[in-house]
Design a protein around this motif. Structure first.
Motif, PDB file in Angstrom:
ATOM      1  N   ILE C  44      24.648  57.224  -5.267  1.00  0.00           N
ATOM      2  CA  ILE C  44      26.009  57.392  -5.751  1.00  0.00           C
ATOM      3  C   ILE C  44      26.935  56.590  -4.865  1.00  0.00           C
ATOM      4  CG2 ILE C  44      27.870  59.058  -6.058  1.00  0.00           C
ATOM      5  CD1 ILE C  44      25.780  61.135  -6.693  1.00  0.00           C
ATOM      6  N   SER C  45      27.729  55.714  -5.458  1.00  0.00           N
ATOM      7  CA  SER C  45      28.793  55.106  -4.671  1.00  0.00           C
ATOM      8  C   SER C  45      29.911  54.770  -5.630  1.00  0.00           C
ATOM      9  CB  SER C  45      28.298  53.870  -3.922  1.00  0.00           C
ATOM     10  OG  SER C  45      28.188  52.773  -4.760  1.00  0.00           O
ATOM     11  N   TRP C  46      31.028  55.435  -5.445  1.00  0.00           N
ATOM     12  CA  TRP C  46      32.102  55.341  -6.428  1.00  0.00           C
ATOM     13  C   TRP C  46      32.651  53.930  -6.522  1.00  0.00           C
ATOM     14  CZ3 TRP C  46      35.536  60.331  -5.699  1.00  0.00           C
ATOM     15  CH2 TRP C  46      34.762  61.457  -6.073  1.00  0.00           C
ATOM     16  N   ILE C  47      32.624  53.246  -5.425  1.00  0.00           N
ATOM     17  CA  ILE C  47      32.971  51.825  -5.494  1.00  0.00           C
ATOM     18  C   ILE C  47      31.764  51.066  -4.976  1.00  0.00           C
ATOM     19  CG2 ILE C  47      34.127  51.926  -3.245  1.00  0.00           C
ATOM     20  CD1 ILE C  47      35.959  49.684  -4.295  1.00  0.00           C
ATOM     21  N   ARG C  48      31.436  50.001  -5.617  1.00  0.00           N
ATOM     22  CA  ARG C  48      30.310  49.202  -5.157  1.00  0.00           C
ATOM     23  C   ARG C  48      30.727  47.739  -5.186  1.00  0.00           C
ATOM     24  NH1 ARG C  48      28.945  50.157 -10.722  1.00  0.00           N
ATOM     25  NH2 ARG C  48      28.429  48.196 -11.768  1.00  0.00           N
ATOM     26  N   VAL C  49      30.054  46.938  -4.399  1.00  0.00           N
ATOM     27  CA  VAL C  49      30.365  45.515  -4.405  1.00  0.00           C
ATOM     28  C   VAL C  49      29.159  44.796  -4.998  1.00  0.00           C
ATOM     29  CG1 VAL C  49      31.052  43.532  -3.046  1.00  0.00           C
ATOM     30  CG2 VAL C  49      31.812  45.799  -2.393  1.00  0.00           C
ATOM     31  N   ASP C  50      29.290  44.367  -6.221  1.00  0.00           N
ATOM     32  CA  ASP C  50      28.197  43.613  -6.851  1.00  0.00           C
ATOM     33  C   ASP C  50      28.213  42.200  -6.295  1.00  0.00           C
ATOM     34  OD1 ASP C  50      27.594  45.787  -8.321  1.00  0.00           O
ATOM     35  OD2 ASP C  50      28.288  45.003 -10.246  1.00  0.00           O
ATOM     36  N   ARG C  51      27.018  41.718  -5.988  1.00  0.00           N
ATOM     37  CA  ARG C  51      26.928  40.374  -5.427  1.00  0.00           C
ATOM     38  C   ARG C  51      26.201  39.452  -6.409  1.00  0.00           C
ATOM     39  NH1 ARG C  51      22.679  39.587  -5.016  1.00  0.00           N
ATOM     40  NH2 ARG C  51      21.815  40.696  -3.228  1.00  0.00           N
ATOM     41  N   TYR C  52      26.844  38.338  -6.724  1.00  0.00           N
ATOM     42  CA  TYR C  52      26.230  37.362  -7.619  1.00  0.00           C
ATOM     43  C   TYR C  52      26.003  36.079  -6.855  1.00  0.00           C
ATOM     44  CZ  TYR C  52      27.737  40.512 -11.296  1.00  0.00           C
ATOM     45  OH  TYR C  52      27.921  41.611 -12.078  1.00  0.00           O
ATOM     46  N   TRP C  53      24.901  35.412  -7.137  1.00  0.00           N
ATOM     47  CA  TRP C  53      24.661  34.094  -6.557  1.00  0.00           C
ATOM     48  C   TRP C  53      25.165  33.048  -7.525  1.00  0.00           C
ATOM     49  CZ3 TRP C  53      23.927  34.451  -1.726  1.00  0.00           C
ATOM     50  CH2 TRP C  53      23.109  35.447  -1.169  1.00  0.00           C
ATOM     51  N   GLU C  54      25.757  31.999  -6.953  1.00  0.00           N
ATOM     52  CA  GLU C  54      26.265  30.963  -7.827  1.00  0.00           C
ATOM     53  C   GLU C  54      25.783  29.618  -7.306  1.00  0.00           C
ATOM     54  OE1 GLU C  54      30.324  31.624  -9.813  1.00  0.00           O
ATOM     55  OE2 GLU C  54      30.579  30.163  -8.199  1.00  0.00           O
ATOM     56  N   GLY C  55      25.392  28.737  -8.187  1.00  0.00           N
ATOM     57  CA  GLY C  55      24.969  27.407  -7.773  1.00  0.00           C
ATOM     58  C   GLY C  55      23.476  27.339  -7.502  1.00  0.00           C
ATOM     59  N   GLU C  56      23.016  26.094  -7.320  1.00  0.00           N
ATOM     60  CA  GLU C  56      21.597  25.855  -7.069  1.00  0.00           C
ATOM     61  C   GLU C  56      21.379  25.617  -5.584  1.00  0.00           C
ATOM     62  OE1 GLU C  56      18.932  25.776  -9.254  1.00  0.00           O
ATOM     63  OE2 GLU C  56      20.411  26.668 -10.605  1.00  0.00           O
ATOM     64  N   TYR C  57      20.230  26.006  -5.097  1.00  0.00           N
ATOM     65  CA  TYR C  57      19.899  25.767  -3.712  1.00  0.00           C
ATOM     66  C   TYR C  57      19.983  24.262  -3.434  1.00  0.00           C
ATOM     67  CZ  TYR C  57      17.190  25.604   0.562  1.00  0.00           C
ATOM     68  OH  TYR C  57      16.794  25.396   1.844  1.00  0.00           O
ATOM     69  N   PRO C  58      20.498  23.758  -2.376  1.00  0.00           N
ATOM     70  CA  PRO C  58      21.003  24.501  -1.218  1.00  0.00           C
ATOM     71  C   PRO C  58      22.486  24.855  -1.305  1.00  0.00           C
ATOM     72  CG  PRO C  58      20.959  22.171  -0.732  1.00  0.00           C
ATOM     73  CD  PRO C  58      20.501  22.325  -2.153  1.00  0.00           C
ATOM     74  N   HIS C  59      23.125  24.539  -2.407  1.00  0.00           N
ATOM     75  CA  HIS C  59      24.570  24.812  -2.473  1.00  0.00           C
ATOM     76  C   HIS C  59      24.818  26.166  -3.109  1.00  0.00           C
ATOM     77  CE1 HIS C  59      24.958  20.669  -1.371  1.00  0.00           C
ATOM     78  NE2 HIS C  59      24.198  20.330  -2.401  1.00  0.00           N
ATOM     79  N   VAL C  60      24.296  27.194  -2.504  1.00  0.00           N
ATOM     80  CA  VAL C  60      24.406  28.516  -3.091  1.00  0.00           C
ATOM     81  C   VAL C  60      25.594  29.240  -2.493  1.00  0.00           C
ATOM     82  CG1 VAL C  60      23.212  30.659  -3.506  1.00  0.00           C
ATOM     83  CG2 VAL C  60      21.938  28.535  -3.357  1.00  0.00           C
ATOM     84  N   LYS C  61      26.344  29.876  -3.342  1.00  0.00           N
ATOM     85  CA  LYS C  61      27.466  30.651  -2.842  1.00  0.00           C
ATOM     86  C   LYS C  61      27.321  32.087  -3.299  1.00  0.00           C
ATOM     87  CE  LYS C  61      30.777  27.012  -2.400  1.00  0.00           C
ATOM     88  NZ  LYS C  61      31.906  26.313  -2.959  1.00  0.00           N
TER      89      LYS C  61
END
Lengths: 476, 174, 238, 463
Positions: C44-61
């Motif tokens: 349970i976590s009322w607020i969560r931080v979803d993490r998305y990867w963007e870009g292709e390796y090696p320029h991943v953000k």
């Protein structure tokens, strides 16, 4: 389902005619009906000349161009109204034959006569294909069953409607074959006789022929039902749902088919009534048949509401914006206009639900109404007009949408009035229905001889206790 | 005038029909006797005249009751506890219609069953009534004549003449 | 005029530090999520931080999307509850009444943001932690749904104080735990009916968008786009 | 068509009422296996209520699982009773006689079983009265009638009440038989519940009208119950649930699985209670033919649902379809479902010889129900597992042992209740059998004897 109408108690609808003998059947159905009276000739001439208006209307519509699909909106309304009205009627014969209902036997042929309209459905579908907007390959993408197939809706739909027509003609031929033989053998009129000879071929009624005949009726009937469902499916998706961005409604094809059946059955009851009055066939279209069919009409009327409601409750409850705009387009009208009665969309919808469900349901739910000749006929007329409102609401609204593709409908289009050619097309197409059926009835008896004979064989009145009982045979 | 019952029990439908005929021949009418059977027989098989019933009133009354109760319940609870959920109006008519539909049918069904029991002149918890024979549920057919005291012997004779397996009962009813 | 609470979430400022998550947990007596909770996907976590990867390796953000209950105006979760355990109050909050909840979990199914959580079993804290629980917040027993309340206890206290003292400052400085803890001020909370509040200004920012806009839920939380020119995350559409 | 056996009334009484009048070993033996299943279910339910939903496989986002799937399944099975008895009553199909009551009783028991599921599925079952009953007058707290979960209990209560009344009223003449021929406590109790039935023409007439009228009233309920159950899913905004076709699709699927379950039940009744004289190959033949139509309609609605998930080409729906079609275990489930609920049984049933083979009909009807159970799983679970873009935690719902035990036990529960019912009430209506014997006739056409019946128009009397 059978009948107390011969028994003494409680039938206030006048004494029914006694069942016909085989000789009377021949007299009624082969000789009497085939005599070309002046009235029949007048009817044929009137309907035939009106029918030409359909070609004129379609031609003028084609001349007005195929770039802007919105001018075709009333062509679509007329076409789909007449298609829905007539294509479902044969199901009254097929379905009840499958259910082995004995009481439908004298009426099956009349229902199957509407199969003769198949070629008309194909011919007038072709201009519609020209007028319809492209559904595949547009940007932004269009919702469509056909993915990005270039032949998109055109090819599959023309195949559907032609298959339906061909199956129907085959079924009509198979069903009429024994009667055509009777006409071949007994008709007085030389032209009819030669026509009948040409089509009846070598039917002589051997056991093997009857068995083939039975299975042909079964298979063609089942195939016709399947094609009926599929044609309604592709018509309603390609020419209604796909036209409006954001409209996803898988029940709509079923609604389309069921409401088509409902108005078809309405027309069927009305035509039974007309044949009683005009053609003097009251002996075959009796109270029992009206009673039975009006019960089916009640069921279909309930289905109309059920299928409509199943979609409405979702759209109302979900409150998704793209579905709210569909509700606005098809049911409540543009919310920008504050007065409900000033919204044409709402008026069309009110006409549809009022005449297709509310009024018919309130009237036909009472058994005394169902158990009469006039009651079901009036309800049938109401339902036909409700069906017209319903097709009007569906097709004039969807074809008025200019926006092709996208996620949601952005604005509800304004209402437009039909022009003179739309009216000509409508009158012409509607007249085509009686014209073609009357024409066909010159050769094919409009009440089936063989089925009526079979029905007569299967009912006996026998003494039981100190009274009499009606005994109905249930073969198989 | 005191009316009395006499019950003739017949082994099958043919003898029961004969019994009914002989009752009629003796001057009794369909009003004077009633048939008791172990299963339904075709209408009028033994000369009885089914009376009209008022059963159809019951489902209609039930439906209206259910509809009004449901209207009260749905509209009342929403008005009494006016919380907004999901941006829907406080009187959410489509949702109310579903409940009104169900409750109309519920009460129509309950009233129908009550109507059937009432119209069948049931319940009577003490058994099958004054003059009855258990053989009726074994396929025998009973002809129960309910006539004035002085005509009882005639009825008894007529039942006997029709070929009754047995003639029983002679209880005074009011 | 009544207050209407809202929040602006500036994706551009979010560093994904999870401070808001921890602050929320301590403020709202959220049960401690052990391994088994995570492995069973029942944390349970009322607020969560979803993490998305963007870009292709090696320029991943890495991109971060803080997600909490959106307090929708047309909340799909509300009308499906048979017992009015969740409804929309006059301050624009989507409130949850724990006592009334019977645990049908229908609301959770119907929430497009996955902001609702179910107590699969009774929460247990180590003995010594019991004194650290926030006395203003109910501890939820097993079988009920819970979700972000916009720290309704703080809102209530602030409005009460504002009413008692007549000092609007209590309301203007009001913050839920997550916004208070956010080191980069990515979460901005405030009264939407006050045109001068920071959140009202941000609601009309150029970068403003709402999550799953096509569902038409009219959330009281708006997001502000990433500014980063080569890879601004597009607004999420359904 | 085989010759219909000629049965006398005493023979019908003996052959149909022996389970009530005496206690035979086979009756007890038939009771034991479902009873053991129910015991296991009681243990599992105790664990569940004691430990809370932690012992299930539910998680985020699959908040609904086996219980709801099984709930929908049993609600579906409950549709057989009304389908068989009402539709066949209204169309006056002669072959309905031996199966109406069993089908109606199955309706009652599967509804009871179904009702158990949402209760134990809730987080706090002991507070479920909040949800069901508007009882809290003093605090003014009411259920929210906008919620489909309030429509559900209203609809199911209506259906359950209606079905119980239907069964009970049709039982009264049979109670009279037991009253007349039993002794001791049976005589007393059945005498009481027979309400003084005498068998006058008026009573029979009303019994006949009742059948028609009640059928006409309960059919709209029947359609609405499963529609409302389907709206539990369809009114939500979960993309693959929010489908307008769900209502009729669920109803027709329910009829498909329910009528197949009636076939299973008919075979079992014939074997356990020696009803060879009452349940014939003809009945299996007729139900089989009916099922071909029903199954094909089901396939049409399946096709509508399936094809429209590609229609809008929306990512989320495509993701759900991809999960259904290509990802383990749903790929296998989909294949089994399509095979068992249509592809295997229907072509078999096209063959008249298969339709008249009772063992084959028994096994194929079980196949259909396996398929239809999986269909509910196929519809409900993948959609909720992949419902929106922001799910973030992609999960795979794996049911726990407790859930699976309860699902199995629900089958035991329906079986156990049916066998208990058969101890106290005749499963085949004796009076309807006698009526059938009275009304049967033949018509001589040439050398052939055509089966015929005496026809009355009962509906005319109804209104």
């Amino acid at each position: 389902m059978a009948s107390n109408e011969h028994s003494a108690n409680g039938n206030s609808h006048g004494a029914p005619l006694p069942p016909a003998t085989p000789e009377e059947l021949n007299e009624d159905l082969i000789h009497e009906a085939r005599r070309v009276g002046p009235r029949m000739r007048t009817l044929l001439i009137i309907f035939g000349s009106l029918f030409t208006l359909a070609f004129v209307g379609a031609g003028m519509r084609l001349a007005s161009g195929t770039d802007d699909h919105t001018v075709w909106r009333y062509y679509a309304v007329c076409y789909f109204f007449v298609f829905s009205l007539t294509a479902g009627i044969p199901l009254a014969a097929i379905g009840l034959r499958m259910a082995r209902a004995q009481w439908r036997k004298p009426t099956s042929r009349l229902a199957e006569m509407f199969l003769i309209l198949g070629p008309m459905h194909v011919i007038f579908f072709i201009p519609l294909l020209a007028g319809a907007p492209p559904i595949t390959g547009t940007e932004p993408p269009h919702n469509t069953m056909w993915m990005d197939w270039q032949l998109g809706p055109w090819l599959p739909d023309i195949i559907m409607v032609s298959t339906l027509a061909i199956t129907g003609l085959g079924l009509l031929y198979a069903s009429a074959l024994p009667d055509l033989a009777a006409v071949r053998d007994h008709a007085a009129d030389g032209t009819t006789k030669s026509w009948a000879r040409r089509v009846a071929r070598g039917w002589s009624g051997t056991d093997r022929q009857w068995r083939m005949h039975k299975s042909a009726l079964g298979i063609l009937g089942a195939f016709y039902v399947a094609m009926y469902a599929m044609t309604h499916f592709s018509f309603s998706t390609d020419f209604a749902i796909s036209m409006v961005p954001g409209w996803k409604d898988p029940i709509f094809p079923a609604f389309h088919a069921v409401s088509g059946l409902q108005m078809g059955l309405g027309l069927f009851i009305v035509s039974m009534f007309l044949l009683r009055k005009v053609h003097g066939l009251g002996r075959y279209f009796e109270l029992e048949q009206f009673w039975g069919f009006s019960r089916l009409l009640l069921v279909l009327t309930l289905f109309w509401f059920y299928f409509w409601w199943s979609a409405f409750i979702l759209f109302w409850y979900g409150r998704l914006p793209h579905e709210q705009s569909i509700i606005a387009l098809l049911i409540f009208g543009d919310p920008a206009e504050s007065a409900l009665l000033a919204r044409p969309q709402f008026l069309m919808f009110a006409g549809a639900i009022g005449l297709s469900f509310i009024i018919p349901f309130l009237v036909i739910m009472w058994n005394p109404v169902r158990r009469s000749i006039v009651g079901p006929t009036i309800v049938g007329l109401v339902i036909i007009s409700g069906g017209l409102f319903d097709r009007l609401r569906i097709y004039s609204n969807t074809w008025s949408v200019e926006q092709v593709g996208g996620h949601a409908l952005e604005e509800v289009p304004a209402f437009a009035v039909p022009d003179i050619w739309d009216a000509a097309f409508f009158v012409g197409l509607l007249s085509g229905v009686p014209f073609l059926i009357l024409l066909a009835s010159r050769v094919i008896p409009i009440v089936s001889l063989w089925e009526t004979r079979e029905a007569l064989m299967m009912r006996v009145v026998r003494p039981f206790g100190i009274g009499n009982a009606h005994v109905v045979g249930k073969p198989d | 005038m005191a009316r009395q019952n006499v019950l003739g029990v017949y082994a099958d439908a043919d003898s029961a029909a004969a019994g009914a005929r002989s009752l009629r021949a003796a001057g009794f009418t369909g009003e004077d006797y009633e048939v008791l059977t172990g299963n339904p027989y075709p209408e009028g098989a033994f000369g009885d005249h089914p009376k009209r019933n008022k059963l159809f009133v019951f489902p209609i009354a039930g439906g209206l009751t259910g509809f009004s109760l449901a209207l009260l319940f749905t509209a009342g609870t929403q008005a009494a506890f006016p919380l907004v959920t999901g941006g829907k109006p406080i009187l959410a008519i489509p949702a109310m219609m579903i409940i009104m539909y169900e409750m109309s049918l519920l009460f129509a069904m309950i009233f129908t069953v009550m109507g059937v029991i009432f119209e069948s002149r049931l319940p009577r918890f003490s058994g099958a009534g004054p003059v009855y024979d258990p053989r009726i549920t074994l396929g025998y057919i009973g002809l129960l004549a309910t006539v004035e005291e002085e005509r009882i012997p005639a009825a008894r004779q007529a039942l006997q003449d029709g070929g009754a397996a047995d003639v029983v009962g002679e209880t005074t009813t009011a | 005029m009544a207050n209407k609470w809202g929040m602006a979430v500036d994706i551009d400022r979010c560093t994904g530090c999870q401070a808001c998550v921890i602050a929320c947990m301590s403020e709202n007596n959220i049960p401690i999520n052990l391994d088994e909770h995570f492995n069973n996907r029942r944390a349970i976590s009322w607020i969560r931080v979803d993490r998305y990867w963007e870009g292709e390796y090696p320029h991943v953000k890495a991109r971060f999307l803080p997600l909490l209950c959106q307090h929708c105006g047309n909340a799909p979760c509300e009308p499906v509850c048979p017992v009015y355990a969740t409804f929309h109050n006059d301050q624009g909050l989507n409130v949850q009444v724990y006592n009334r909840c019977v645990g049908t979990r229908y609301c959770a199914n119907n929430c497009p943001f996955h902001a609702r959580f179910f107590n699969y079993r009774r929460p247990v804290w180590p003995e010594t932690y019991n004194n650290y629980l926030n006395e203003d917040v109910t501890v939820r027993d097993r079988g009920v749904m819970e979700k972000c309340s916009f720290c309704v206890q703080r809102i209530n206290r602030a409005t009460r104080e504002a009413k008692r003292t007549g000092d609007e400052e209590f309301i203007n400085t009001l913050q839920p735990a997550c916004a208070q803890a956010c080191p980069t001020d990515a979460l901005v909370f405030g009264n939407l009916n006050n045109p001068n509040s920071q959140v009202s200004t941000l609601f009309h920012d150029d970068r403003e968008y709402t999550l799953q806009e096509s569902l038409g839920t009219e959330p009281n939380i708006r997001y502000l786009k990433k500014v980063d020119k080569e890879a601004a995350p597009e607004p999420v559409h359904a | 068509m085989r010759n219909r056996p000629v049965l006398t009334a005493p023979q019908i009484n003996d052959e149909l009422l022996w389970p009530v009048m005496t206690l035979e070993r086979r009756h007890v033996l038939a009771f034991i296996p479902p009873f053991l299943l129910v015991l296991a279910g009681v243990v599992a339910t105790t664990v569940l209520v004691w430990q809370g939903l932690w012992v299930t496989g539910l998680q985020r986002p699959a908040f609904w699982g086996f219980f709801i799937v099984n709930f929908v399944f049993w609600i579906g099975v409950s549709h057989a009773g009304t389908m068989i008895s009402s539709i066949l009553r209204l169309t006056q199909a002669e072959w309905k006689r031996p199966i109406t009551r069993a089908a109606e009783v199955m309706t009652v028991f599967s509804l009871v079983t179904a009702l158990m599921h949402p209760v134990i599925h809730a987080g706090r079952p002991w507070r479920i009265l909040y949800w069901l009953l508007p009882y809290d007058f003093f605090r003014g707290i009411w259920p929210d009638i906008r919620s489909p979960l309030v429509w559900d209990p209203v609809a199911i209560t209506t259906y359950l009440t209606g079905s119980i009344l239907f069964v009970f009223t049709a039982l009264i003449p049979d109670f009279a038989i037991i009253r007349d021929h039993a002794t001791g406590w049976r005589r007393k109790i059945y005498g009481w519940v027979a309400l003084g039935w005498r068998g006058t023409p008026r009573q029979w007439q009303l019994q006949g009208i009742f059948g028609i009228l009640m059928s006409a009233l309960i059919l709209p309920v029947f359609v609405s119950v499963h529609s409302i159950v389907s709206w539990d899913f369809a009114v939500s905004v979960v993309p693959a649930w929010h489908v307008t076709v769900y209502a009729p699709y669920f109803v027709i699927g329910a009829v498909h699985s329910g009528v197949s379950m009636v076939l299973t039940l008919m075979a079992l009744m014939r074997w356990i209670f020696r009803l060879e004289n009452y349940i014939w190959e003809d009945h299996f033949d007729a139900v089989g033919r009916l099922l071909i139509v029903i199954a094909t309609l089901w396939l049409f609605f399946f096709f509508l649902d399936f094809s429209f998930s590609f229609f809008t080409r929306e990512e989320q729906e495509l993701a759900v379809m991809e999960r259904r079609l290509f990802q383990w275990p749903f790929n296998v489930i989909t294949i089994i479902m399509v095979l068992t609920s249509y592809v295997i049984p229907i072509p078999l049933w096209m063959n008249r010889r298969v339709r008249r083979n009772i063992a084959l009909m028994f096994w194929t009807s079980i196949l259909v129900n396996i398929g239809m159970w999986l269909e509910r799983f196929f519809l409900i679970i993948p959609a909720i597992e992949r419902k929106q873009q922001l799910t973030f935690l992609w999960s795979n719902y794996v049911p726990s042992l407790v859930e699976s035990t309860i699902v199995l036990a629900s089958f035991g529960m329906v079986g156990m209740l049916l066998i208990l019912f058969a101890k106290f009430f005749p499963l085949v209506p004796a009076w309807e059998q006698k009526e059938g014997q009275t009304f049967r006739q033949t018509i001589q056409i040439g050398d052939a004897q055509v089966d015929a019946v005496i026809r009355e128009s009962e509906e005319e009397r109804a209104w």
